[in-house]
Write an enzyme that holds these catalytic residues in place. Structure first.
Site, PDB file in Angstrom:
ATOM      1  N   GLU A  57      35.933  30.771  49.862  1.00 53.22           N
ATOM      2  CA  GLU A  57      37.068  31.828  49.808  1.00 53.22           C
ATOM      3  C   GLU A  57      37.243  32.597  51.411  1.00 53.22           C
ATOM      4  O   GLU A  57      36.246  32.975  52.107  1.00 53.22           O
ATOM      5  CB  GLU A  57      36.795  32.989  48.987  1.00 53.22           C
ATOM      6  CG  GLU A  57      36.604  32.503  47.298  1.00 53.22           C
ATOM      7  CD  GLU A  57      36.356  33.752  46.515  1.00 53.22           C
ATOM      8  OE1 GLU A  57      37.115  34.801  46.694  1.00 53.22           O
ATOM      9  OE2 GLU A  57      35.081  33.756  45.949  1.00 53.22           O
ATOM     10  N   ASN A  61      28.274  37.956  54.259  1.00 60.05           N
ATOM     11  CA  ASN A  61      27.348  37.077  53.604  1.00 60.05           C
ATOM     12  C   ASN A  61      27.081  35.555  54.075  1.00 60.05           C
ATOM     13  O   ASN A  61      26.436  34.753  53.559  1.00 60.05           O
ATOM     14  CB  ASN A  61      27.516  37.109  52.117  1.00 60.05           C
ATOM     15  CG  ASN A  61      29.009  36.407  51.765  1.00 60.05           C
ATOM     16  OD1 ASN A  61      29.946  36.406  52.616  1.00 60.05           O
ATOM     17  ND2 ASN A  61      29.046  35.923  50.404  1.00 60.05           N
ATOM     18  N   SER A  74      29.118  28.791  48.655  1.00 65.25           N
ATOM     19  CA  SER A  74      30.081  29.880  48.224  1.00 65.25           C
ATOM     20  C   SER A  74      29.149  30.734  47.438  1.00 65.25           C
ATOM     21  O   SER A  74      28.237  30.481  46.534  1.00 65.25           O
ATOM     22  CB  SER A  74      31.143  29.423  47.679  1.00 65.25           C
ATOM     23  OG  SER A  74      31.922  30.595  47.156  1.00 65.25           O
ATOM     24  N   LYS A  79      23.041  30.776  50.412  1.00 66.90           N
ATOM     25  CA  LYS A  79      23.621  29.941  51.569  1.00 66.90           C
ATOM     26  C   LYS A  79      22.565  29.856  52.556  1.00 66.90           C
ATOM     27  O   LYS A  79      22.479  28.506  53.365  1.00 66.90           O
ATOM     28  CB  LYS A  79      24.834  30.697  52.127  1.00 66.90           C
ATOM     29  CG  LYS A  79      25.988  31.131  51.182  1.00 66.90           C
ATOM     30  CD  LYS A  79      27.145  31.671  51.825  1.00 66.90           C
ATOM     31  CE  LYS A  79      28.253  32.175  51.031  1.00 66.90           C
ATOM     32  NZ  LYS A  79      29.521  32.622  51.640  1.00 66.90           N
ATOM     33  N   ASP A 123      31.979  28.023  53.922  1.00 68.76           N
ATOM     34  CA  ASP A 123      31.956  29.054  53.056  1.00 68.76           C
ATOM     35  C   ASP A 123      33.682  28.632  52.152  1.00 68.76           C
ATOM     36  O   ASP A 123      34.239  27.599  52.821  1.00 68.76           O
ATOM     37  CB  ASP A 123      32.468  30.569  53.589  1.00 68.76           C
ATOM     38  CG  ASP A 123      32.656  31.613  52.596  1.00 68.76           C
ATOM     39  OD1 ASP A 123      32.389  31.423  51.293  1.00 68.76           O
ATOM     40  OD2 ASP A 123      33.424  32.460  52.859  1.00 68.76           O
ATOM     41  N   ASP A 179      33.530  33.545  56.985  1.00 68.33           N
ATOM     42  CA  ASP A 179      34.303  34.688  57.443  1.00 68.33           C
ATOM     43  C   ASP A 179      33.557  35.943  57.017  1.00 68.33           C
ATOM     44  O   ASP A 179      34.239  37.077  57.555  1.00 68.33           O
ATOM     45  CB  ASP A 179      35.584  34.522  57.046  1.00 68.33           C
ATOM     46  CG  ASP A 179      35.693  34.695  55.469  1.00 68.33           C
ATOM     47  OD1 ASP A 179      34.578  34.427  54.663  1.00 68.33           O
ATOM     48  OD2 ASP A 179      36.744  35.392  55.061  1.00 68.33           O
ATOM     49  N   ARG A 207      32.244  45.337  40.933  1.00 68.28           N
ATOM     50  CA  ARG A 207      33.234  44.614  40.348  1.00 68.28           C
ATOM     51  C   ARG A 207      33.220  44.731  38.519  1.00 68.28           C
ATOM     52  O   ARG A 207      34.231  44.823  37.809  1.00 68.28           O
ATOM     53  CB  ARG A 207      33.426  43.073  40.698  1.00 68.28           C
ATOM     54  CG  ARG A 207      33.868  42.903  41.970  1.00 68.28           C
ATOM     55  CD  ARG A 207      33.445  41.631  42.571  1.00 68.28           C
ATOM     56  NE  ARG A 207      34.273  41.498  44.171  1.00 68.28           N
ATOM     57  CZ  ARG A 207      33.642  40.368  44.712  1.00 68.28           C
ATOM     58  NH1 ARG A 207      32.865  39.638  44.401  1.00 68.28           N
ATOM     59  NH2 ARG A 207      34.566  40.064  45.849  1.00 68.28           N
ATOM     60  N   GLU A 218      41.081  34.712  48.859  1.00 66.08           N
ATOM     61  CA  GLU A 218      40.146  35.318  47.980  1.00 66.08           C
ATOM     62  C   GLU A 218      40.582  35.677  46.778  1.00 66.08           C
ATOM     63  O   GLU A 218      41.595  36.203  46.635  1.00 66.08           O
ATOM     64  CB  GLU A 218      39.964  36.885  48.744  1.00 66.08           C
ATOM     65  CG  GLU A 218      39.420  36.581  50.173  1.00 66.08           C
ATOM     66  CD  GLU A 218      37.904  36.575  50.228  1.00 66.08           C
ATOM     67  OE1 GLU A 218      37.333  36.363  49.102  1.00 66.08           O
ATOM     68  OE2 GLU A 218      37.140  36.294  51.333  1.00 66.08           O
TER      69      GLU A 218
END
Length: 202
Positions: free
Chosen positions: A9, A155, A90, A133, A7, A152, A46, A15
Site C-alpha cells: 500500500e 513500518n 505487507s 517485514k 511494501d 513508504d 481501526r 492505501e
C-alpha cells in the site's frame, strides 16, 4: 541470488484504509502507518471505529474490488520481475490483498490475517509475526539471498535497514525528515534505476 522486497500500500496500490474512509464517509479511518508508528495501536483504533459504525469485512472488500494498482505499478512490477525475484512484504491482510495482487499478476506476498466473526464483523487480527517485514528480510538473508527493500511508511524502516540495500519510495516529508540516512525516490523509473544499481553490484 537477488530478491527485491516491496511494501504494497502506498507503493504499488492505493492505501486501502484511505479508500475505505472516503467510501464510508469516516475521516478518522484515513490514519495509516504513515501517521502512526505503533501498528497495534493503529489497528485497535481501526477495529473500534468499524465496531462503532457497524461496518463488516464485506463492506471493506466491496471498496477493494473497485480499486486498481497505482498508475505505472503494473508496468514497473513487470519490468522488475524480468530482472529479478519480487516479494511483497505487507502489513495488510490476506482478506484484503487478493484482488489487488491478482491485478499485479500474482507476485509473492507475505502479510497478516483478520479474525472475522460469523456475522462478518472484524473482531481482531493476527500478525504473521512481530515486525514481520524485518524478520522476513532476515530470513531471506539467512539463505544467502541479497535483499533490496523499499517502502513508504514507519513500518517499513526496519525492513529497509535490515536489507543489504534499500530506499524510501514516495514517503511523506515527516518520514523523510527523520530518515536522512536513506535514499528517497518518488517515481517508478527512478526506483528501477536504484534497483538496477543494486543488482549490478557483486
Amino acid at each position: 541470488m537477488n530478491l527485491v522486497c516491496l511494501d504494497l500500500e502506498g507503493v504499488l496500490v492505493p492505501e486501502i484504509w484511505i479508500a475505505f474512509s472516503q467510501a464510508a464517509g469516516i475521516p478518522e479511518l484515513r490514519r495509516t502507518t504513515r501517521d502512526e508508528p505503533d501498528y497495534n495501536k493503529l489497528m485497535n483504533y481501526r477495529l473500534d471505529l468499524l465496531k462503532k459504525n457497524n461496518l463488516k469485512l464485506a463492506d471493506i472488500q466491496r471498496v477493494i474490488s473497485g480499486m486498481d494498482p497505482l498508475p505505472g505499478a503494473v508496468e514497473f512490477t513487470n519490468a522488475l520481475r524480468e530482472r529479478t525475484q519480487l516479494m511483497i512484504l505487507s502489513d495488510t491482510f490476506e482478506q484484503f490483498a487478493k484482488p489487488l495482487i491478482k491485478k499485479l499478476s500474482w507476485p509473492g506476498l507475505l502479510c497478516n490475517s483478520l479474525e472475522v466473526a460469523d456475522d462478518g464483523s472484524v473482531c481482531g487480527y493476527k500478525l504473521r509475526q512481530p515486525n514481520g517485514k524485518r524478520e522476513a528480510v532476515k530470513a531471506f538473508k539467512s539463505i544467502n539471498l541479497r535483499v533490496f527493500a523499499a517502502g513508504d511508511s514507519f513500518n517499513d524502516l526496519d525492513m529497509i535497514r535490515e536489507a543489504d540495500s534499500g530506499c524510501l519510495f514516495r514517503a511523506p516529508q515527516t518520514i523523510k525528515d527523520k530518515c536522512g540516512d536513506l535514499v528517497c525516490v518518488d517515481a517508478f523509473d527512478d526506483l528501477l534505476v536504484v534497483i538496477d544499481k543494486f543488482l549490478k553490484k557483486i
